[in-house]
Design a protein around this motif. Structure first.
Motif, PDB file in Angstrom:
ATOM      1  N   GLY A  12      -7.418 -10.399   8.465  1.00  0.00           N
ATOM      2  CA  GLY A  12      -6.237  -9.579   8.731  1.00  0.00           C
ATOM      3  C   GLY A  12      -5.908  -8.668   7.559  1.00  0.00           C
ATOM      4  N   TRP A  13      -4.872  -7.841   7.755  1.00  0.00           N
ATOM      5  CA  TRP A  13      -4.406  -6.991   6.666  1.00  0.00           C
ATOM      6  C   TRP A  13      -3.825  -7.846   5.558  1.00  0.00           C
ATOM      7  N   GLN A  14      -3.941  -7.391   4.332  1.00  0.00           N
ATOM      8  CA  GLN A  14      -3.475  -8.158   3.177  1.00  0.00           C
ATOM      9  C   GLN A  14      -2.257  -7.485   2.541  1.00  0.00           C
ATOM     10  N   PRO A  15      -1.360  -8.268   1.984  1.00  0.00           N
ATOM     11  CA  PRO A  15      -0.124  -7.707   1.431  1.00  0.00           C
ATOM     12  C   PRO A  15      -0.262  -7.106   0.039  1.00  0.00           C
ATOM     13  N   CYS A  16      -1.436  -7.206  -0.568  1.00  0.00           N
ATOM     14  CA  CYS A  16      -1.602  -6.765  -1.956  1.00  0.00           C
ATOM     15  C   CYS A  16      -1.194  -5.298  -2.132  1.00  0.00           C
ATOM     16  N   ARG A  17      -0.364  -5.045  -3.137  1.00  0.00           N
ATOM     17  CA  ARG A  17       0.016  -3.686  -3.528  1.00  0.00           C
ATOM     18  C   ARG A  17      -0.031  -3.562  -5.052  1.00  0.00           C
ATOM     19  N   ALA A  18      -1.010  -4.241  -5.644  1.00  0.00           N
ATOM     20  CA  ALA A  18      -1.092  -4.291  -7.101  1.00  0.00           C
ATOM     21  C   ALA A  18      -1.282  -2.912  -7.724  1.00  0.00           C
ATOM     22  N   CYS A  19      -1.903  -2.002  -6.999  1.00  0.00           N
ATOM     23  CA  CYS A  19      -2.166  -0.659  -7.539  1.00  0.00           C
ATOM     24  C   CYS A  19      -1.136   0.370  -7.078  1.00  0.00           C
ATOM     25  N   HIS A  20      -0.128  -0.078  -6.341  1.00  0.00           N
ATOM     26  CA  HIS A  20       0.899   0.825  -5.831  1.00  0.00           C
ATOM     27  C   HIS A  20       2.273   0.331  -6.268  1.00  0.00           C
ATOM     28  N   GLN A  21       3.187   1.235  -6.431  1.00  0.00           N
ATOM     29  CA  GLN A  21       4.523   0.890  -6.898  1.00  0.00           C
ATOM     30  C   GLN A  21       5.571   1.452  -5.953  1.00  0.00           C
ATOM     31  N   GLY A  22       6.746   0.813  -5.968  1.00  0.00           N
ATOM     32  CA  GLY A  22       7.885   1.343  -5.226  1.00  0.00           C
ATOM     33  C   GLY A  22       7.685   1.429  -3.728  1.00  0.00           C
ATOM     34  N   GLY A  23       6.855   0.540  -3.176  1.00  0.00           N
ATOM     35  CA  GLY A  23       6.654   0.546  -1.746  1.00  0.00           C
ATOM     36  C   GLY A  23       5.827   1.701  -1.221  1.00  0.00           C
ATOM     37  N   GLN A  24       5.213   2.464  -2.107  1.00  0.00           N
ATOM     38  CA  GLN A  24       4.404   3.597  -1.675  1.00  0.00           C
ATOM     39  C   GLN A  24       3.054   3.131  -1.143  1.00  0.00           C
ATOM     40  N   ASP A  25       2.548   3.850  -0.139  1.00  0.00           N
ATOM     41  CA  ASP A  25       1.250   3.525   0.439  1.00  0.00           C
ATOM     42  C   ASP A  25       0.140   4.437  -0.064  1.00  0.00           C
ATOM     43  N   MET A  26       0.495   5.462  -0.829  1.00  0.00           N
ATOM     44  CA  MET A  26      -0.509   6.377  -1.369  1.00  0.00           C
ATOM     45  C   MET A  26      -0.250   6.588  -2.855  1.00  0.00           C
ATOM     46  N   ARG A  27      -1.294   6.408  -3.635  1.00  0.00           N
ATOM     47  CA  ARG A  27      -1.210   6.685  -5.068  1.00  0.00           C
ATOM     48  C   ARG A  27      -2.206   7.783  -5.409  1.00  0.00           C
ATOM     49  N   ILE A  28      -1.747   8.781  -6.152  1.00  0.00           N
ATOM     50  CA  ILE A  28      -2.589   9.911  -6.512  1.00  0.00           C
ATOM     51  C   ILE A  28      -2.678   9.994  -8.037  1.00  0.00           C
ATOM     52  N   GLU A  29      -3.901   9.980  -8.528  1.00  0.00           N
ATOM     53  CA  GLU A  29      -4.168  10.114  -9.961  1.00  0.00           C
ATOM     54  C   GLU A  29      -5.210  11.202 -10.133  1.00  0.00           C
ATOM     55  N   GLY A  30      -4.777  12.404 -10.515  1.00  0.00           N
ATOM     56  CA  GLY A  30      -5.696  13.530 -10.622  1.00  0.00           C
ATOM     57  C   GLY A  30      -6.274  13.850  -9.260  1.00  0.00           C
ATOM     58  N   ASP A  31      -7.601  13.839  -9.162  1.00  0.00           N
ATOM     59  CA  ASP A  31      -8.269  14.118  -7.888  1.00  0.00           C
ATOM     60  C   ASP A  31      -8.421  12.879  -7.012  1.00  0.00           C
ATOM     61  N   TRP A  32      -8.023  11.738  -7.533  1.00  0.00           N
ATOM     62  CA  TRP A  32      -8.248  10.483  -6.819  1.00  0.00           C
ATOM     63  C   TRP A  32      -7.028  10.086  -5.994  1.00  0.00           C
ATOM     64  N   HIS A  33      -7.281   9.638  -4.765  1.00  0.00           N
ATOM     65  CA  HIS A  33      -6.237   9.191  -3.850  1.00  0.00           C
ATOM     66  C   HIS A  33      -6.560   7.761  -3.419  1.00  0.00           C
ATOM     67  N   LEU A  34      -5.567   6.882  -3.506  1.00  0.00           N
ATOM     68  CA  LEU A  34      -5.766   5.486  -3.129  1.00  0.00           C
ATOM     69  C   LEU A  34      -4.743   5.103  -2.072  1.00  0.00           C
ATOM     70  N   ARG A  35      -5.224   4.872  -0.848  1.00  0.00           N
ATOM     71  CA  ARG A  35      -4.357   4.513   0.280  1.00  0.00           C
ATOM     72  C   ARG A  35      -4.272   3.000   0.402  1.00  0.00           C
ATOM     73  N   ALA A  36      -3.058   2.481   0.461  1.00  0.00           N
ATOM     74  CA  ALA A  36      -2.854   1.033   0.515  1.00  0.00           C
ATOM     75  C   ALA A  36      -3.128   0.509   1.923  1.00  0.00           C
ATOM     76  N   ASN A  37      -4.294  -0.047   2.127  1.00  0.00           N
ATOM     77  CA  ASN A  37      -4.649  -0.655   3.425  1.00  0.00           C
ATOM     78  C   ASN A  37      -5.651  -1.782   3.225  1.00  0.00           C
TER      79      ASN A  37
END
Length: 375
Positions: free
Chosen positions: A5-30
């Protein structure tokens, strides 16, 4: 964390956000995990690609993992001698899976901006192995999801064999695990298990066929042989072109071919391995689980043939004789046996000693089926 199933981990995301952008890199929380709760084999892709992200958006969790490439994933597992306890690849990636666990090294969906377009395939893996943000994401995922491994895990298969990716991942694993030991160019041991890198099943992987063929003359083929050696397979002879069961689901019909499972000996970590071989009890082109005996007692075995148009190595059946229009190519040996037992198909078969060419014979009409290896 190994619950289907889907996992609750959001270790790389903050503030309830589902998308983190660092420069050209995009990380979608799924983040998610598929398959057995106590897997013997753990398969790790790199990250969710566009096809998997689209499948996730569709809401059908079971369809997400390796969407669009499951037959080729089965080919990878077959090529490493890893069985699914009689399940299809689709069944193995559900909550009812018995052997296989599947996830990504980066559990979330990683993509990179290239020419104003987000890319999740192509050169992203070797690029990620050198870039600070995805490397940190990998390190975080390794620490949270792979340390420790479930006690049930015996083998870990990581998908991707480019030199830059393997080097980058090995470096992270070396930092993470105190018992890390290199085995060869595409394998290491950690946590008492063998981890191997195998060809990625993506359709965009142009060297997948070479890896499947396992010929030492190609770089990708050599890497498959090294992976087999790391898993403990050894033999005095080398099979250069082989295939074996790779069950294709009704919705994914792209055929694939791989070598059959064979006996193994315990792996021995070494600093380097210059040569490896892919052993089988029989020439791996031949069916491994059954053979045919004519009314005169002559023994022949269904044999895989290479399609010169597509390069596919597969068993050939026909209802209308030796014409390509009337032929059917099958890579799953269980499916081959099922079709042979219907009595409706001819199958190309050959003596083990190759004293005669491979010809079509009709099981049940002039040959009986024997459910055991020919040798």
């Amino acid at each position: 964390m190994n619950q289907h199933g889907w996992q609750p981990c959001r270790a790389c995301h903050q503030g309830g956000q589902d998308m983190r952008i660092e420069g050209d890199w995009h990380l979608r929380a799924n983040p998610g995990y598929w398959g057995a709760q106590a897997p013997r084999v753990l398969v790790l892709g790199f990250s969710k690609g566009a096809t998997q992200i689209a499948a996730a958006a569709g809401g059908q969790f079971d369809a997400v993992a390796f969407a669009g490439m499951r037959p080729r994933l089965k080919a990878v597992l077959d090529g490493l001698g890893l069985e699914l306890d009689g399940q299809t690849i689709d069944e193995a990636l559900t909550a009812s899976g018995r052997v296989l666990g599947a996830a990504s090294l980066i559990r979330c969906g990683l993509s990179v901006m290239e020419n104003r377009q987000l890319k999740s395939s192509g050169t992203i893996m070797p690029k990620a192995a050198k870039a600070p943000f995805p490397l940190q994401a990998m390190k975080t995922c390794i620490g949270r999801h792979l340390n420790p491994l479930p006690e049930s895990v015996e083998t870990v298969v990581m998908l991707g064999t480019t030199d830059a990716y393997v080097k980058g991942v090995k470096g992270l694993m070396r930092e993470q695990f105190s018992d890390y030991q290199d085995v060869n160019d595409v394998a290491f041991r950690a946590q008492g298990r063998t981890w191997v890198f195998a060809s990625h099943p993506s359709g965009a992987n142009g060297t997948f066929g070479e890896w499947v063929a396992g010929e030492r003359s190609t770089e990708s083929g050599r890497k498959r042989l090294l992976a087999l050696a790391a898993l403990g397979y050894s033999s005095n002879s080398l099979t250069t072109r082989a295939s074996a069961p790779a069950r294709v689901s009704a919705t994914e019909t792209r055929p694939v071919s791989t070598p059959p499972p064979v006996s193994r000996t315990p792996p021995k970590p070494t600093s380097s391995v210059s040569q490896a071989s892919a052993p089988t009890r029989l020439d791996a082109r031949f069916a491994q689980t059954f053979h045919l005996v004519s009314n005169e007692g002559r023994k022949v075995v269904p044999v895989r043939m290479k399609n010169q148009d597509t390069g596919l190595v597969a068993f050939r059946l026909a209802k209308m004789g030796n014409t390509k229009d009337g032929q059917r190519e099958v890579t799953d040996e269980a499916e081959l046996l099922r079709l042979c037992e219907t009595g409706q198909y001819q199958v190309r078969a050959q003596p083990l000693d190759k004293s005669a060419p491979a010809n079509f014979v009709r099981p049940l009409l002039n040959h009986r089926i024997v459910r055991s290896p020919a040798a």
